[in-house]
Design a protein around this motif. Structure first.
Motif, PDB file in Angstrom:
ATOM      1  N   MET A  16       0.849  -1.179   0.000  1.00  0.00           N
ATOM      2  CA  MET A  16       0.000   0.000   0.000  1.00  0.00           C
ATOM      3  C   MET A  16       0.894   1.241   0.000  1.00  0.00           C
ATOM      4  SD  MET A  16      -2.761   1.088   2.851  1.00  0.00           S
ATOM      5  CE  MET A  16      -4.394   1.225   2.244  1.00  0.00           C
ATOM      6  N   ARG A  17       0.567   2.167  -0.856  1.00  0.00           N
ATOM      7  CA  ARG A  17       1.336   3.418  -0.934  1.00  0.00           C
ATOM      8  C   ARG A  17       0.775   4.441   0.040  1.00  0.00           C
ATOM      9  NH1 ARG A  17       1.073   4.863  -7.191  1.00  0.00           N
ATOM     10  NH2 ARG A  17      -0.761   5.767  -6.283  1.00  0.00           N
ATOM     11  N   PRO A  18       1.649   5.270   0.597  1.00  0.00           N
ATOM     12  CA  PRO A  18       1.159   6.328   1.488  1.00  0.00           C
ATOM     13  C   PRO A  18       0.377   7.369   0.695  1.00  0.00           C
ATOM     14  CG  PRO A  18       3.522   6.551   1.166  1.00  0.00           C
ATOM     15  CD  PRO A  18       3.104   5.276   0.487  1.00  0.00           C
ATOM     16  N   PHE A  19      -0.518   8.049   1.380  1.00  0.00           N
ATOM     17  CA  PHE A  19      -1.323   9.081   0.729  1.00  0.00           C
ATOM     18  C   PHE A  19      -0.406  10.204   0.240  1.00  0.00           C
ATOM     19  CE2 PHE A  19      -4.045  12.817   0.506  1.00  0.00           C
ATOM     20  CZ  PHE A  19      -5.103  12.309  -0.223  1.00  0.00           C
ATOM     21  N   PRO A  20      -0.610  10.704  -0.989  1.00  0.00           N
ATOM     22  CA  PRO A  20       0.266  11.739  -1.550  1.00  0.00           C
ATOM     23  C   PRO A  20      -0.065  13.145  -1.026  1.00  0.00           C
ATOM     24  CG  PRO A  20      -1.407  11.161  -3.137  1.00  0.00           C
ATOM     25  CD  PRO A  20      -1.583  10.225  -1.963  1.00  0.00           C
ATOM     26  N   TRP A  21       0.214  13.382   0.249  1.00  0.00           N
ATOM     27  CA  TRP A  21      -0.138  14.659   0.866  1.00  0.00           C
ATOM     28  C   TRP A  21       0.515  15.838   0.174  1.00  0.00           C
ATOM     29  CZ3 TRP A  21      -4.268  15.344   3.445  1.00  0.00           C
ATOM     30  CH2 TRP A  21      -4.788  14.327   4.231  1.00  0.00           C
ATOM     31  N   LYS A  22       1.792  15.705  -0.184  1.00  0.00           N
ATOM     32  CA  LYS A  22       2.497  16.824  -0.809  1.00  0.00           C
ATOM     33  C   LYS A  22       1.817  17.244  -2.105  1.00  0.00           C
ATOM     34  CE  LYS A  22       6.911  18.245  -2.713  1.00  0.00           C
ATOM     35  NZ  LYS A  22       8.240  17.836  -3.131  1.00  0.00           N
ATOM     36  N   ASP A  23       1.523  16.299  -2.979  1.00  0.00           N
ATOM     37  CA  ASP A  23       0.859  16.610  -4.251  1.00  0.00           C
ATOM     38  C   ASP A  23      -0.551  17.150  -4.031  1.00  0.00           C
ATOM     39  OD1 ASP A  23       3.102  15.739  -5.640  1.00  0.00           O
ATOM     40  OD2 ASP A  23       2.295  13.713  -5.916  1.00  0.00           O
ATOM     41  N   THR A  24      -1.246  16.563  -3.077  1.00  0.00           N
ATOM     42  CA  THR A  24      -2.612  16.994  -2.786  1.00  0.00           C
ATOM     43  C   THR A  24      -2.639  18.436  -2.275  1.00  0.00           C
ATOM     44  OG1 THR A  24      -3.199  14.722  -2.243  1.00  0.00           O
ATOM     45  CG2 THR A  24      -4.685  16.438  -1.458  1.00  0.00           C
ATOM     46  N   MET A  25      -1.725  18.746  -1.374  1.00  0.00           N
ATOM     47  CA  MET A  25      -1.671  20.109  -0.841  1.00  0.00           C
ATOM     48  C   MET A  25      -1.223  21.102  -1.910  1.00  0.00           C
ATOM     49  SD  MET A  25      -0.219  19.238   2.972  1.00  0.00           S
ATOM     50  CE  MET A  25       0.295  20.891   3.275  1.00  0.00           C
ATOM     51  N   GLN A  26      -0.269  20.717  -2.752  1.00  0.00           N
ATOM     52  CA  GLN A  26       0.162  21.611  -3.828  1.00  0.00           C
ATOM     53  C   GLN A  26      -0.986  21.898  -4.787  1.00  0.00           C
ATOM     54  OE1 GLN A  26       3.594  19.613  -5.474  1.00  0.00           O
ATOM     55  NE2 GLN A  26       4.986  20.766  -4.163  1.00  0.00           N
ATOM     56  N   PHE A  27      -1.790  20.893  -5.080  1.00  0.00           N
ATOM     57  CA  PHE A  27      -2.935  21.089  -5.966  1.00  0.00           C
ATOM     58  C   PHE A  27      -3.997  21.966  -5.313  1.00  0.00           C
ATOM     59  CE2 PHE A  27      -7.182  19.713  -7.360  1.00  0.00           C
ATOM     60  CZ  PHE A  27      -7.128  20.170  -8.660  1.00  0.00           C
ATOM     61  N   GLY A  28      -4.414  21.619  -4.113  1.00  0.00           N
ATOM     62  CA  GLY A  28      -5.492  22.348  -3.447  1.00  0.00           C
ATOM     63  C   GLY A  28      -5.124  23.772  -3.078  1.00  0.00           C
ATOM     64  N   LEU A  29      -3.947  23.934  -2.505  1.00  0.00           N
ATOM     65  CA  LEU A  29      -3.540  25.256  -2.044  1.00  0.00           C
ATOM     66  C   LEU A  29      -2.877  26.077  -3.143  1.00  0.00           C
ATOM     67  CD1 LEU A  29      -2.079  24.114   1.392  1.00  0.00           C
ATOM     68  CD2 LEU A  29      -4.343  25.100   0.957  1.00  0.00           C
ATOM     69  N   GLY A  30      -2.133  25.408  -4.031  1.00  0.00           N
ATOM     70  CA  GLY A  30      -1.396  26.123  -5.073  1.00  0.00           C
ATOM     71  C   GLY A  30      -2.170  26.313  -6.353  1.00  0.00           C
ATOM     72  N   VAL A  31      -2.680  25.225  -6.929  1.00  0.00           N
ATOM     73  CA  VAL A  31      -3.383  25.312  -8.211  1.00  0.00           C
ATOM     74  C   VAL A  31      -4.779  25.903  -8.035  1.00  0.00           C
ATOM     75  CG1 VAL A  31      -4.278  23.984 -10.166  1.00  0.00           C
ATOM     76  CG2 VAL A  31      -2.051  23.399  -9.183  1.00  0.00           C
ATOM     77  N   LEU A  32      -5.538  25.337  -7.106  1.00  0.00           N
ATOM     78  CA  LEU A  32      -6.903  25.833  -6.882  1.00  0.00           C
ATOM     79  C   LEU A  32      -6.927  27.118  -6.065  1.00  0.00           C
ATOM     80  CD1 LEU A  32      -8.823  22.532  -6.082  1.00  0.00           C
ATOM     81  CD2 LEU A  32      -8.724  23.766  -8.257  1.00  0.00           C
ATOM     82  N   ARG A  33      -5.830  27.415  -5.356  1.00  0.00           N
ATOM     83  CA  ARG A  33      -5.715  28.599  -4.509  1.00  0.00           C
ATOM     84  C   ARG A  33      -6.797  28.643  -3.429  1.00  0.00           C
ATOM     85  NH1 ARG A  33      -2.733  33.062  -6.221  1.00  0.00           N
ATOM     86  NH2 ARG A  33      -1.401  32.570  -7.961  1.00  0.00           N
ATOM     87  N   LEU A  34      -7.071  27.470  -2.872  1.00  0.00           N
ATOM     88  CA  LEU A  34      -8.045  27.395  -1.789  1.00  0.00           C
ATOM     89  C   LEU A  34      -7.419  27.910  -0.503  1.00  0.00           C
ATOM     90  CD1 LEU A  34      -9.355  23.779  -2.428  1.00  0.00           C
ATOM     91  CD2 LEU A  34     -10.581  25.906  -2.903  1.00  0.00           C
ATOM     92  N   PRO A  35      -8.173  28.659   0.296  1.00  0.00           N
ATOM     93  CA  PRO A  35      -7.674  29.005   1.623  1.00  0.00           C
ATOM     94  C   PRO A  35      -7.519  27.712   2.435  1.00  0.00           C
ATOM     95  CG  PRO A  35      -9.629  30.297   1.067  1.00  0.00           C
ATOM     96  CD  PRO A  35      -9.480  29.244   0.015  1.00  0.00           C
ATOM     97  N   PRO A  36      -6.537  27.632   3.314  1.00  0.00           N
ATOM     98  CA  PRO A  36      -6.319  26.397   4.071  1.00  0.00           C
ATOM     99  C   PRO A  36      -7.572  25.880   4.779  1.00  0.00           C
ATOM    100  CG  PRO A  36      -4.487  27.881   4.422  1.00  0.00           C
ATOM    101  CD  PRO A  36      -5.521  28.651   3.628  1.00  0.00           C
ATOM    102  N   GLU A  37      -8.364  26.778   5.367  1.00  0.00           N
ATOM    103  CA  GLU A  37      -9.558  26.297   6.083  1.00  0.00           C
ATOM    104  C   GLU A  37     -10.557  25.635   5.142  1.00  0.00           C
ATOM    105  OE1 GLU A  37     -10.048  30.701   5.238  1.00  0.00           O
ATOM    106  OE2 GLU A  37      -8.503  29.490   6.151  1.00  0.00           O
ATOM    107  N   VAL A  38     -10.632  26.074   3.901  1.00  0.00           N
ATOM    108  CA  VAL A  38     -11.526  25.451   2.918  1.00  0.00           C
ATOM    109  C   VAL A  38     -10.937  24.119   2.457  1.00  0.00           C
ATOM    110  CG1 VAL A  38     -12.542  25.698   0.617  1.00  0.00           C
ATOM    111  CG2 VAL A  38     -12.481  27.653   2.169  1.00  0.00           C
ATOM    112  N   PHE A  39      -9.639  24.121   2.171  1.00  0.00           N
ATOM    113  CA  PHE A  39      -8.973  22.890   1.724  1.00  0.00           C
ATOM    114  C   PHE A  39      -9.161  21.761   2.725  1.00  0.00           C
ATOM    115  CE2 PHE A  39      -5.163  20.215   1.957  1.00  0.00           C
ATOM    116  CZ  PHE A  39      -5.204  19.623   0.715  1.00  0.00           C
ATOM    117  N   TRP A  40      -8.926  22.047   4.012  1.00  0.00           N
ATOM    118  CA  TRP A  40      -8.979  20.990   5.017  1.00  0.00           C
ATOM    119  C   TRP A  40     -10.404  20.544   5.325  1.00  0.00           C
ATOM    120  CZ3 TRP A  40      -4.958  18.243   5.352  1.00  0.00           C
ATOM    121  CH2 TRP A  40      -3.701  18.798   5.185  1.00  0.00           C
TER     122      TRP A  40
END
Length: 63
Positions: free
Chosen positions: A1-25
């Motif tokens: 089982m692979r670990p969840f890709p948190w780094k990529d997920t956070m880069q997409f949500g916070l960087g690409v989508l520009r979601l505020p952290p409270e919305v992302f989480w």
């Protein structure tokens, strides 16, 4: 089982989508996957000329 890709997920949500952290989480994995599909292009297919013309008629520029 692979670990969840948190780094990529956070880069997409916070960087690409520009979601505020409270919305992302507050997003569910399903909501994030839907956003990914909309941005990356998991769509039914390309728009054809009649589809574009119908869209232009429905939402005209400069009127």
């Amino acid at each position: 089982m692979r670990p969840f890709p948190w780094k990529d997920t956070m880069q997409f949500g916070l960087g690409v989508l520009r979601l505020p952290p409270e919305v992302f989480w507050k997003m569910s994995p399903r909501e994030l996957a839907a956003a990914w599909g909309a941005v990356v292009g998991e769509r039914a297919g390309s728009m054809d000329r009649p589809g574009l013309e119908a869209l232009m008629e429905r939402f005209p520029d400069g009127r």
